[in-house]
Design an enzyme around this catalytic site. Structure first.
Site, mmCIF file in Angstrom:
data_model
loop_
_atom_site.group_PDB
_atom_site.id
_atom_site.type_symbol
_atom_site.label_atom_id
_atom_site.label_comp_id
_atom_site.label_asym_id
_atom_site.label_seq_id
_atom_site.Cartn_x
_atom_site.Cartn_y
_atom_site.Cartn_z
ATOM 1 N N SER A 31 0.800 -1.224 0.000
ATOM 2 C CA SER A 31 0.000 0.000 0.000
ATOM 3 C C SER A 31 0.832 1.274 0.000
ATOM 4 O O SER A 31 0.327 2.322 -0.391
ATOM 5 C CB SER A 31 -0.966 -0.008 1.185
ATOM 6 N N HIS B 140 -5.309 -3.670 -2.789
ATOM 7 C CA HIS B 140 -4.982 -2.689 -3.834
ATOM 8 C C HIS B 140 -4.865 -3.353 -5.212
ATOM 9 O O HIS B 140 -4.299 -2.758 -6.128
ATOM 10 C CB HIS B 140 -3.675 -1.973 -3.502
ATOM 11 N N LYS C 147 -11.912 0.009 -2.021
ATOM 12 C CA LYS C 147 -10.922 0.710 -2.838
ATOM 13 C C LYS C 147 -11.391 0.750 -4.294
ATOM 14 O O LYS C 147 -12.261 1.531 -4.613
ATOM 15 C CB LYS C 147 -9.557 0.085 -2.624
#
Ligand SMILES: *Cc1c(COP(=O)(O)O)cnc(C)c1O
Length: 399
Positions: A177, A205, A237
């Protein structure tokens, strides 16, 4: 009585480590309004630009009218709503696993999975740059924790050879991240097989960004193993909503339903959020141009930074770190960019190791090529960036 709190906070302020919350208004198009100004937002994890998509809002509104705004109970009691069941079914189908389980956040998912799978007689092998939620999950499990150097397969191999634990778990972010780089997943799976370990991969992610169908980095790298692989993802996300999920075999999901305390003792994901997340899963699959655009814009930004003399990063994702060094300098630069209409967070210790404070640029499909050009121009060369006079340090900054 508790004046030590004030003293400690003063220390944070002196070291530029004090955190405060901003008060943004989303404005769409990769922008937000902050203190009355419209800024290009490079701080969001909304990689596919779905968070403000009206199709998600419609799905949420419809579910709110039909099923209510809250799940009202744990999924084991009466909170397992039709939208949540459908979301899990579609996640499992997308991820090509037998089953999927949805949590109220990615953070809760990581606490739940590690604490339910590992226990005192076990050993967890954890990449040193893993996300805080994985670290906290490791601690909660009470297993022995062996931290290996970042993405260092050789070091992991040495540590695995020395263990005599009952069960072994290798735990890693797929995309890290704060660096934006990739875990060596094929090598990690090979070691998991060699040492009879489970491989737990957090695709937070990577979900929606990689692979032929957007499943994540495991798909991109051809890593699959129904017996050994536990895949975690987040809905918060690239999928633009809220919640976390895990995919795997029926038995794994059944075990978590029976054993994972952050699942059992927490209210189920709210029906409108589940419905919006399900729509986002469909859009991530149906509109692959979104992930192509986000990745291409990030490539373009890395190229422009290299041309301006910034050192290359290991990033291969929409997360583009620009390492500055001292927290104070990173904060000043972030403030200067904000004055230029660009919101780029400064990330400071303890989120990153001391001396590696950085700007963390998050690129999204909601951005335009011109936004990337503007950012690169505003950053200039490393010499420009660090000689900037900057503004006052009293404004909000995050990370
Ligand atoms: C953001 C993040 C999480 C937490 O997910 P939330 O849904 O925001 O709680 C977990 N793991 C990683 C690697 C993350 O970056």
């Amino acid at each position: 009585m508790s004046c030590w709190i004030d003293d400690e906070l003063d220390g944070y302020r002196r070291g530029e480590l004090y955190r405060r919350r901003r008060r943004p208004w989303p404005a769409g198009g990769g922008r937000l309004r902050l203190a009355g100004r419209l800024l290009v937002n490079f701080s969001a994890n909304d990689y596919l630009g779905l968070a403000n998509d009206p199709r998600l809002a419609r799905a949420a509104a419809h579910a709110a009218r039909r099923y209510g705004c809250g799940a009202t109970a744990s999924p084991l009691v009466s909170g397992y709503s039709p939208p949540l069941r459908r979301l899990e079914a579609d996640l499992a189908q997308w991820q090509a696993t037998e089953s999927a389980l949805v949590f109220s956040s990615g953070y809760a998912a990581n606490l739940a999975i590690l604490s339910a799978l590992a226990d005192r007689p076990d050993a967890i092998f954890s990449d040193e740059l893993n996300h805080a939620s994985l670290i906290d999950g490791c601690r909660l499990s009470r297993a022995s924790i062996h931290v290996y150097r970042h993405a260092d397969v050789q070091h992991l191999h040495e540590l695995l050879r020395q263990t005599s634990a009952r069960r072994r778990f290798i735990v890693t972010d797929a995309v890290f991240s704060m660096e934006g780089d990739w875990a060596p997943l094929p090598d990690l799976l090979r070691l998991a097989r060699e040492f009879d370990a489970l491989l737990v991969v957090d695709e937070a992610h990577a979900t929606g960004l990689y692979g032929a169908t957007g499943r994540g980095l495991c798909e991109e790298l051809g890593v699959s193993d129904a017996e050994r692989l536990v895949k975690i993802g987040t809905l918060s996300k690239a999928l633009g909503t809220q919640g976390g999920f895990v995919c795997g075999r029926w038995a794994l999901i059944d075990w978590l339903v029976n054993r994972a305390r952050p699942y059992i003792f927490s209210t189920a994901l709210a029906p409108p959020v589940a419905a919006a997340a399900r729509r986002a899963v469909h859009l991530a699959r149906e509109e692959p141009e979104r992930r192509r655009k986000a990745l291409a814009l990030a490539d373009g930004l890395r190229q422009r930074l290299l041309e301006r003399g910034w050192p290359p990063s290991r990033s291969r994702s929409p997360i583009v770190p620009v390492v500055i060094g001292e927290a104070r300098a990173a904060v000043r630069l972030s403030e200067r960019l904000q004055t230029a209409g660009l919101l780029v967070p400064a990330i400071r210790p303890p989120s990153v190791p001391a001396g590696t404070a950085r700007l963390r640029i998050s690129v999204s499909a909601a951005h335009a090529e011109e936004d990337i050009e503007r950012l690169a121009a505003a950053l200039g060369t490393p010499a420009d960036a660090l000689s900037g006079t900057g503004g006052s340090s009293s404004h909000g900054h995050c990370g």
